[in-house]
Design a protein around this motif. Structure first.
Motif, PDB file in Angstrom:
ATOM      1  N   ARG A   1       1.002  -1.603  -0.175  1.00  9.80           N
ATOM      2  CA  ARG A   1      -0.019   0.256  -0.630  1.00  9.80           C
ATOM      3  C   ARG A   1       0.620   1.477  -0.319  1.00  9.80           C
ATOM      4  NH1 ARG A   1      -3.941  -1.649   5.347  1.00  9.80           N
ATOM      5  NH2 ARG A   1      -5.740  -2.734   3.483  1.00  9.80           N
ATOM      6  N   GLY A   2       0.743   2.000  -0.497  1.00 13.23           N
ATOM      7  CA  GLY A   2       0.977   3.681  -0.312  1.00 13.23           C
ATOM      8  C   GLY A   2       2.103   4.180  -1.453  1.00 13.23           C
ATOM      9  N   SER A   3       2.358   3.050  -2.529  1.00 12.92           N
ATOM     10  CA  SER A   3       3.482   3.620  -3.635  1.00 12.92           C
ATOM     11  C   SER A   3       3.302   2.696  -4.773  1.00 12.92           C
ATOM     12  CB  SER A   3       5.143   3.430  -3.249  1.00 12.92           C
ATOM     13  OG  SER A   3       5.749   2.773  -3.014  1.00 12.92           O
ATOM     14  N   GLY A   4       3.890   2.514  -5.450  1.00 15.10           N
ATOM     15  CA  GLY A   4       4.414   1.300  -6.700  1.00 15.10           C
ATOM     16  C   GLY A   4       5.210   0.938  -6.535  1.00 15.10           C
ATOM     17  N   PHE A   5       5.811  -0.607  -6.934  1.00 14.81           N
ATOM     18  CA  PHE A   5       6.744  -1.349  -7.471  1.00 14.81           C
ATOM     19  C   PHE A   5       6.925  -2.194  -7.934  1.00 14.81           C
ATOM     20  CE2 PHE A   5       2.634  -3.205  -5.042  1.00 14.81           C
ATOM     21  CZ  PHE A   5       2.589  -5.277  -5.992  1.00 14.81           C
ATOM     22  N   LEU A   6       7.734  -2.822  -8.150  1.00 16.06           N
ATOM     23  CA  LEU A   6       7.870  -3.725  -8.663  1.00 16.06           C
ATOM     24  C   LEU A   6       7.546  -4.869  -8.759  1.00 16.06           C
ATOM     25  CD1 LEU A   6      12.716  -2.970  -9.731  1.00 16.06           C
ATOM     26  CD2 LEU A   6      10.029  -1.481 -10.431  1.00 16.06           C
ATOM     27  N   ARG A   7       6.549  -4.762  -9.691  1.00 15.11           N
ATOM     28  CA  ARG A   7       6.215  -6.517  -9.084  1.00 15.11           C
ATOM     29  C   ARG A   7       6.787  -7.780 -10.273  1.00 15.11           C
ATOM     30  NH1 ARG A   7       0.578  -5.886  -7.904  1.00 15.11           N
ATOM     31  NH2 ARG A   7      -0.392  -3.268  -8.188  1.00 15.11           N
ATOM     32  N   GLY A   8       5.492  -9.262 -10.179  1.00 13.94           N
ATOM     33  CA  GLY A   8       6.890 -10.399 -10.098  1.00 13.94           C
ATOM     34  C   GLY A   8       7.669 -10.842  -9.172  1.00 13.94           C
ATOM     35  N   ARG A   9       8.845 -11.485  -9.451  1.00 11.42           N
ATOM     36  CA  ARG A   9       9.197 -12.545  -8.951  1.00 11.42           C
ATOM     37  C   ARG A   9      11.195 -12.157  -9.457  1.00 11.42           C
ATOM     38  NH1 ARG A   9       7.273 -17.711 -11.147  1.00 11.42           N
ATOM     39  NH2 ARG A   9       9.124 -17.740 -11.856  1.00 11.42           N
ATOM     40  N   HIS A  10      11.994 -11.800  -8.277  1.00  6.04           N
ATOM     41  CA  HIS A  10      13.219 -11.438  -7.917  1.00  6.04           C
ATOM     42  C   HIS A  10      13.871 -12.516  -7.670  1.00  6.04           C
ATOM     43  CE1 HIS A  10      11.051  -7.653  -9.512  1.00  6.04           C
ATOM     44  NE2 HIS A  10      10.096  -7.594  -8.461  1.00  6.04           N
ATOM     45  N   VAL A  11      14.908 -12.414  -7.970  1.00  3.72           N
ATOM     46  CA  VAL A  11      16.145 -13.417  -7.149  1.00  3.72           C
ATOM     47  C   VAL A  11      16.734 -12.838  -6.282  1.00  3.72           C
ATOM     48  CG1 VAL A  11      16.040 -14.704  -9.304  1.00  3.72           C
ATOM     49  CG2 VAL A  11      17.762 -13.689  -8.762  1.00  3.72           C
ATOM     50  N   PHE A  12      17.126 -13.923  -5.272  1.00  6.18           N
ATOM     51  CA  PHE A  12      17.248 -13.639  -4.092  1.00  6.18           C
ATOM     52  C   PHE A  12      18.960 -14.115  -3.706  1.00  6.18           C
ATOM     53  CE2 PHE A  12      14.410 -14.820  -2.170  1.00  6.18           C
ATOM     54  CZ  PHE A  12      15.070 -15.842  -0.594  1.00  6.18           C
ATOM     55  N   ARG A  13      20.086 -13.963  -2.510  1.00  6.00           N
ATOM     56  CA  ARG A  13      20.715 -15.796  -2.771  1.00  6.00           C
ATOM     57  C   ARG A  13      20.959 -15.281  -1.004  1.00  6.00           C
ATOM     58  NH1 ARG A  13      24.653 -17.666  -5.150  1.00  6.00           N
ATOM     59  NH2 ARG A  13      24.604 -16.274  -7.248  1.00  6.00           N
ATOM     60  N   ILE A  14      21.757 -16.108  -0.518  1.00  7.07           N
ATOM     61  CA  ILE A  14      21.746 -15.591   1.115  1.00  7.07           C
ATOM     62  C   ILE A  14      23.540 -15.933   0.975  1.00  7.07           C
ATOM     63  CG2 ILE A  14      21.860 -16.218   3.431  1.00  7.07           C
ATOM     64  CD1 ILE A  14      19.067 -17.224   3.188  1.00  7.07           C
ATOM     65  N   THR A  15      24.512 -14.970   1.605  1.00  5.09           N
ATOM     66  CA  THR A  15      25.558 -14.686   1.499  1.00  5.09           C
ATOM     67  C   THR A  15      26.539 -14.414   2.365  1.00  5.09           C
ATOM     68  OG1 THR A  15      25.700 -12.292   1.186  1.00  5.09           O
ATOM     69  CG2 THR A  15      25.436 -13.748  -1.122  1.00  5.09           C
ATOM     70  N   ASP A  16      27.631 -14.818   2.296  1.00  7.77           N
ATOM     71  CA  ASP A  16      28.682 -14.857   3.532  1.00  7.77           C
ATOM     72  C   ASP A  16      27.672 -12.875   4.718  1.00  7.77           C
ATOM     73  OD1 ASP A  16      29.620 -16.670   3.547  1.00  7.77           O
ATOM     74  OD2 ASP A  16      30.723 -16.026   2.838  1.00  7.77           O
TER      75      ASP A  16
END
Length: 501
Positions: free
Chosen positions: A216-231
């Motif tokens: 709520r309250g603003s636009g955002f980038l839709r869809g799935r975005h990749v992430f990783r867990i790093t050191d």
């Protein structure tokens, strides 16, 4: 109050509320700047998806800002010592923040003995006493299971919203509730935002991804975005084509031609490549694409960058030195940087992010991306690659970069009368203004190398094929098309056609 990584940013349109950055750069980019002050957000995902690490990273970043405090409340049986032991090796962890700026509190017993009303009382008391501006409630499913009815749980969520609005504290609710299209829980409709973490298989590998399903309250980038867990912790990489849907600034296309470093080929291009353009260099394996790219990087005084997917940085250095290319000295002097990404494993959005960061940080003006076909194998969805590269090359032009990308074609020899046989350039117009084609031509027992210019933006090009060779110093393209024409004429003769049968 402001501070590193967790400063607030005032925005218009949503009651003048301030943004509270999460401190995770990619996530803040997806959210348009961060969460909202006084908002209540669900972070949802299956066990092991990374919710706890993400929430702790947000807390530590928030607590690192001057004068800001965070409260992490668990409703789980796992001890805090065990949880902290798991996150202690990560780069964001700072034992000095505990307990003054970041407090960990177990409410498991309170929830069991006093129910939701007791939990609300504890949250109000502890948040006020510790002046917490960020609150994490980890294990919301336990609270839902404790509720006597759906109405009681709705009232609990409503009371949290009231508390957040009154105090300005931002609240994150972590839950392992079911994900996907079946999500119909009442709390999803009540909160200000919903962030879903998941791990999806692609063949024999899997990728973590993040999707903002509501904000709520603003636009955002839709869809799935990749992430990783790093050191260092959680690193999020927004979809390249979404983040770069429009270039950061207007293209500057006029200016002097950019030489490739091969005089005859520059002549075929009316003096060189158009400034700030993208060139597709297509040809089979072993034809000399990488060598030409190295000559391009070594022929100018501007900073350059080679992004390779086939050969390691050491292999590329050795190639440049063995051929006596000017790029060898430029690499040794740090004027040309090398970025190697094996095509066996990786995230395409991470590669694009690192490439653009390097271009900006080093002021790069020439980029050679060696291996568009290999790069496409990093994309979990093959249909994305054209959109990704189109967005990437548009941003490179906006950053005043002249770039070359290579694409591997098959080894089909050039057939007389059909110079483009066996070459697929579908989608090339979306990513490139110029196309150079390198081909092998069979004549008796010899293999001849030929190059042609298919198109070049706003240039009077010479499209006749030229023979070339690879020698000390790199590619040498013949000044005229005479030998190429003689070879093609023999191929067209009755004897030549019989020899090819």
């Amino acid at each position: 109050m402001t501070g590193a990584g967790a400063s607030t940013t005032r925005v218009g349109g949503y009651g003048g509320l301030e943004r509270v950055p999460t401190g995770i750069a990619g996530l803040d980019a997806i959210l348009g700047g961060g969460l909202f002050e006084g908002g209540v957000y669900i972070v949802q995902g299956t066990p092991g998806s990374g919710k706890t690490i993400l929430a702790n990273q947000v807390c530590f970043t928030h607590a690192a800002a001057g004068g800001r405090r965070a409260l992490y409340v668990t409703l789980l049986a796992e001890s805090h010592a065990r949880m902290l032991g798991h996150i202690a090796p990560l780069g964001f962890f700072d034992s000095g923040a505990i307990p003054d700026r970041l407090t960990y509190l177990s409410a498991f017993r309170t929830l069991q003995d006093e129910g939701l009303s007791g939990l609300l009382t504890l949250l109000r008391r502890e948040a006020a006493g510790r002046e917490a501006s960020l609150i994490v409630l980890d294990g919301v499913m336990a609270a839902e299971e404790t509720a006597d009815s759906a109405i009681e749980f709705k009232k609990f969520i409503h009371e949290l919203q009231t508390q957040a609005a009154a105090t300005g504290a931002t609240i994150l609710l972590l839950t392992s509730a079911a994900t996907g299209a079946e999500m119909v829980a009442a709390e999803h409709t009540m909160v200000d935002g919903l962030i879903e973490l998941s791990s999806r298989p692609y063949g024999r590998r899997s990728e973590r991804d993040l999707e903002v399903r509501k904000f709520r309250g603003s636009g955002f980038l839709r869809g799935r975005h990749v992430f990783r867990i790093t050191d260092a912790g959680v690193a999020v990489y927004p979809r390249t084509e979404a983040r770069l849907r429009e270039p950061s600034r207007r293209d500057h296309l006029r200016g002097p031609k950019v030489p490739l470093g091969v005089p005859a080929l520059d002549g075929m291009l009316d003096g060189g490549l158009p400034l700030h353009s993208t060139t597709l260099l297509a040809g089979p394996s072993g034809i000399g694409k990488t060598t030409l790219g190295l000559q391009f990087l070594g022929s100018g005084a501007e900073p350059g960058l080679l992004v390779g997917f086939h050969e390691s940085a050491e292999s590329l250095k050795a190639k440049a030195e063995a051929l006596g290319l000017a790029a060898a000295a430029a690499i040794a002097a740090g004027e040309v940087g090398l970025m190697w990404q094996p095509a066996t494993e990786g995230l395409i959005d991470e590669v694009c992010d690192q490439l653009l960061a390097t271009v900006r940080n080093r002021g790069v003006r020439r980029v050679f991306l060696d291996g568009l076909d290999a790069m496409s194998r990093l994309a979990e969805d093959g249909d994305r690659i054209i959109r990704i590269v189109a967005a990437l090359t548009a941003e490179l032009r906006a950053l005043n970069v002249t770039s070359i990308v290579t694409m591997e074609t098959d080894l089909t020899g050039l057939a007389a009368g059909f110079p483009l046989s066996g070459v697929s350039l579908r989608g090339a117009s979306a990513i490139t203004e110029n196309i150079l084609l390198m081909r092998f031509v069979e004549q008796r027992s010899a293999l001849h190398r030929m190059v042609s210019v298919i198109k070049a933006r706003d240039s009077a090009i010479d499209q006749r094929l030229r023979c070339f060779a690879i020698r000390a110093g790199g590619l040498v393209v013949e000044d005229g098309p005479d030998r190429a024409e003689a070879i093609l004429a023999e191929l067209q003769s009755p004897a030549g056609r019989r020899g090819g049968e």
